[in-house]
Every structure is written in C-alpha cells, then in structure tokens.
Design a protein around this motif. Structure first.
Motif, PDB file in Angstrom:
ATOM      1  N   LEU A  28       4.184   4.215 -10.580  1.00 38.96           N
ATOM      2  CA  LEU A  28       4.438   3.016  -9.596  1.00 38.96           C
ATOM      3  C   LEU A  28       3.819   1.872 -10.099  1.00 38.96           C
ATOM      4  O   LEU A  28       2.867   1.637 -10.787  1.00 38.96           O
ATOM      5  N   GLU A  29       4.693   0.740  -9.520  1.00 34.59           N
ATOM      6  CA  GLU A  29       4.273  -0.488  -9.958  1.00 34.59           C
ATOM      7  C   GLU A  29       2.967  -0.983  -9.322  1.00 34.59           C
ATOM      8  O   GLU A  29       2.907  -0.833  -8.107  1.00 34.59           O
ATOM      9  N   PRO A  30       2.301  -1.799  -9.858  1.00 36.48           N
ATOM     10  CA  PRO A  30       1.026  -2.600  -9.097  1.00 36.48           C
ATOM     11  C   PRO A  30       1.561  -3.000  -7.721  1.00 36.48           C
ATOM     12  O   PRO A  30       0.606  -2.843  -6.792  1.00 36.48           O
ATOM     13  N   ALA A  31       2.625  -3.685  -7.731  1.00 40.23           N
ATOM     14  CA  ALA A  31       2.896  -4.294  -6.424  1.00 40.23           C
ATOM     15  C   ALA A  31       2.890  -3.030  -5.185  1.00 40.23           C
ATOM     16  O   ALA A  31       2.659  -3.574  -4.008  1.00 40.23           O
ATOM     17  N   ILE A  32       3.501  -2.102  -5.644  1.00 40.86           N
ATOM     18  CA  ILE A  32       3.689  -1.109  -4.718  1.00 40.86           C
ATOM     19  C   ILE A  32       2.446  -0.400  -4.378  1.00 40.86           C
ATOM     20  O   ILE A  32       2.084  -0.226  -3.074  1.00 40.86           O
ATOM     21  N   LEU A  33       1.567  -0.354  -5.179  1.00 35.82           N
ATOM     22  CA  LEU A  33       0.118   0.288  -4.869  1.00 35.82           C
ATOM     23  C   LEU A  33      -0.452  -0.642  -3.904  1.00 35.82           C
ATOM     24  O   LEU A  33      -1.308  -0.192  -3.061  1.00 35.82           O
ATOM     25  N   GLU A  34      -0.611  -1.936  -4.363  1.00 40.50           N
ATOM     26  CA  GLU A  34      -1.104  -2.848  -3.396  1.00 40.50           C
ATOM     27  C   GLU A  34      -0.534  -2.707  -1.951  1.00 40.50           C
ATOM     28  O   GLU A  34      -1.172  -3.045  -1.036  1.00 40.50           O
ATOM     29  N   GLU A  35       0.862  -2.865  -1.745  1.00 43.14           N
ATOM     30  CA  GLU A  35       1.482  -2.362  -0.341  1.00 43.14           C
ATOM     31  C   GLU A  35       0.812  -1.340   0.103  1.00 43.14           C
ATOM     32  O   GLU A  35       0.417  -1.382   1.457  1.00 43.14           O
ATOM     33  N   ILE A  36       0.841  -0.110  -0.647  1.00 40.09           N
ATOM     34  CA  ILE A  36       0.052   1.032   0.120  1.00 40.09           C
ATOM     35  C   ILE A  36      -1.394   0.963   0.579  1.00 40.09           C
ATOM     36  O   ILE A  36      -1.716   1.069   1.743  1.00 40.09           O
ATOM     37  N   GLU A  37      -2.128   0.255  -0.395  1.00 42.44           N
ATOM     38  CA  GLU A  37      -3.442  -0.300  -0.040  1.00 42.44           C
ATOM     39  C   GLU A  37      -3.569  -1.179   1.170  1.00 42.44           C
ATOM     40  O   GLU A  37      -4.677  -1.051   2.015  1.00 42.44           O
ATOM     41  N   ARG A  38      -2.590  -1.945   1.165  1.00 43.01           N
ATOM     42  CA  ARG A  38      -2.880  -3.040   2.453  1.00 43.01           C
ATOM     43  C   ARG A  38      -2.427  -2.518   3.612  1.00 43.01           C
ATOM     44  O   ARG A  38      -3.228  -2.859   4.762  1.00 43.01           O
ATOM     45  N   THR A  39      -1.193  -1.805   3.700  1.00 44.44           N
ATOM     46  CA  THR A  39      -0.897  -1.090   5.093  1.00 44.44           C
ATOM     47  C   THR A  39      -1.444   0.002   5.396  1.00 44.44           C
ATOM     48  O   THR A  39      -1.284   0.442   6.578  1.00 44.44           O
ATOM     49  N   GLY A  40      -1.849   0.748   4.295  1.00 40.45           N
ATOM     50  CA  GLY A  40      -2.227   2.413   4.609  1.00 40.45           C
ATOM     51  C   GLY A  40      -1.055   3.184   4.948  1.00 40.45           C
ATOM     52  O   GLY A  40      -1.274   4.323   5.674  1.00 40.45           O
ATOM     53  N   GLU A  41       0.296   2.883   4.703  1.00 37.23           N
ATOM     54  CA  GLU A  41       1.235   3.631   5.124  1.00 37.23           C
ATOM     55  C   GLU A  41       2.008   4.137   3.519  1.00 37.23           C
ATOM     56  O   GLU A  41       1.983   3.443   2.560  1.00 37.23           O
ATOM     57  N   PRO A  42       2.344   5.540   3.723  1.00 37.30           N
ATOM     58  CA  PRO A  42       2.961   5.844   2.472  1.00 37.30           C
ATOM     59  C   PRO A  42       4.668   5.176   2.313  1.00 37.30           C
ATOM     60  O   PRO A  42       5.135   4.703   3.284  1.00 37.30           O
ATOM     61  N   VAL A  43       4.959   5.055   1.068  1.00 34.11           N
ATOM     62  CA  VAL A  43       6.265   4.493   0.806  1.00 34.11           C
ATOM     63  C   VAL A  43       7.226   5.689   0.723  1.00 34.11           C
ATOM     64  O   VAL A  43       7.299   6.770   0.316  1.00 34.11           O
TER      65      VAL A  43
END
Length: 234
Positions: A28-43
């Motif tokens: 997973l790219e860093p941008a996707i991990l940051e999005e998960i941490e920010r929203t708390g929602e799974p991709v």
C-alpha cells in the motif's frame, strides 16, 4: 476507569506492526495509509503497481478473484537484456567457459547478429545427449529476441599463432614446395616446406620453417631459376 499499565505502548506497537504489514505484504502506498489513519475507514480498492518496468509474461489475477499474501499476480520481465540457454556438444566444450563470447543468430531474423557472453556453465553434463548446458546473456535493445524463441549460438575457436609467408615467397614445383631462407646477409638457401591454407596474399607454413626466419619474397622465382641453372652447369 483505571488505565492498564503499558496499554498505550502496546497499542502503538500493534499500530506500527499493522502499518508495516500493509506496506510490505500488500504494497500500500503511503498516501493510502495516511488516508486510512485520517478517516478511520477501510479502503475498498487499492492500486497495485509494478515494482519495475517490463513486459507481462503471465497473468494470474482477474476481477473478483480472492488473493493471498505471497501470491503471484503477474509475471513480468525486462526484455531489454535476455538470457540464452544453450546445450553445447562434448567436442565443442574446449572453446566454452564463463566469460567466453558467442555470436547469436536467428532464422526468423536473418540480419540479426548479436554478441553474447557466457554467464554460467552447468557443472554436470547430460549423459545421454553428451551435451553441457550453459546460460548466455546479451543486450536486446530492439526487443528482437523474445522468450521461447530458438536461436543459433556460435563460438569462435581459439587458434594458435601460425607461421606464414607471402605467396610470392613460396615456389611450388609440383613435387615439392620450397622457400629460400636467408642464411646470412644476402645469401639464401632453398628449403622444403609444407604449405597450408592460403588467403589475403599469405600462405600458412605447416612445417619446415620457424617463426622469425627470413625468406626471399620478391624475386624468389628468379632466385630459384638461377639456382637450378647453376646446378645444371655443374
């Protein structure tokens, strides 16, 4: 409520482990991990990018298919540099070793002529075919060579240094071949020799002459004629 001792540290450790697992196993790219941490929602979907530039040789993943860690989704190869696997007959093994060069040609591309280098020689020969397998490597910038195509491999034979004289220095009398060898300054004597291959104005001498000996080149026929005239006058 009382906080459990060490709970924050344990949670942080688990978070780092989960992040590393997503990074290394699922790429997973860093941008996707940051999005998960920010929203708390799974991709629901993530892009899977090739780790290098190349051509897809095999596809094992399709839409809707379940995949597991370690599963090969695609097989790719960089075809700008390729391997050639060759089987060399036993009589030809003397010219082959790691680092040896060979010429690659192909019937499907008459103008193709490439130089390859032996990268690996198998330690054991095939007992039935009496051949030895080896791997050559070569550049393929125009992608003319593709996987599973057949090519021809030609190894040059190392030749020992040979003695040769100019063609005009050799006198062929039919029953013998001679050259005039310099005994001392200005004095030449006939000597029988054995001639071999000819080419480029030179004649290979297989026997009767040593490297470094001087022979008469221009005017050798006149020297021979004069020698026979003197022999007949005696």
């Amino acid at each position: 409520r009382a906080a459990v001792a060490g709970a924050p540290e344990a949670a942080e450790t688990m978070l780092r482990a989960a992040r590393q697992r997503l990074e290394h196993h699922f790429a997973l790219e860093p941008a996707i991990l940051e999005e998960i941490e920010r929203t708390g929602e799974p991709v629901r979907s993530v892009p899977v990018r090739a780790p290098a530039t190349g051509f897809i040789l095999e596809r094992n993943a399709y839409a809707g298919q379940m995949v597991r860690p370690g599963m090969d989704l695609y097989k790719m190869a960089d075809l700008t540099r390729v391997w050639v696997l060759a089987s060399v007959p036993e009589p030809e093994l003397g010219a082959v070793r790691e680092g040896s060069r060979a010429v690659i040609t192909a019937s499907f591309a008459p103008r193709l002529r490439r130089t390859a280098v032996v990268a690996q020689v198998q330690p054991r020969a095939d007992a039935q075919s009496r051949t030895l397998d080896l791997r050559l490597e070569l550049d393929n910038p125009d992608l003319a060579l593709r996987p599973d195509l057949f090519v021809q491999v030609e190894f040059g034979r190392a030749r020992a240094a040979r003695v040769a004289v100019p063609e005009e220095a050799l006198i062929d009398r039919g029953f013998e071949q001679i050259v005039y060898v310099e005994k001392e300054a200005g004095l030449f004597a006939p000597r029988r020799v054995t001639a071999g291959e000819r080419g480029g104005g030179w004649v290979e001498i297989l026997g009767g002459l040593k490297a470094g000996e001087r022979v008469a080149a221009s005017g050798a026929f006149l020297v021979d004629s004069e020698s026979r005239m003197r022999s007949g006058a005696r």
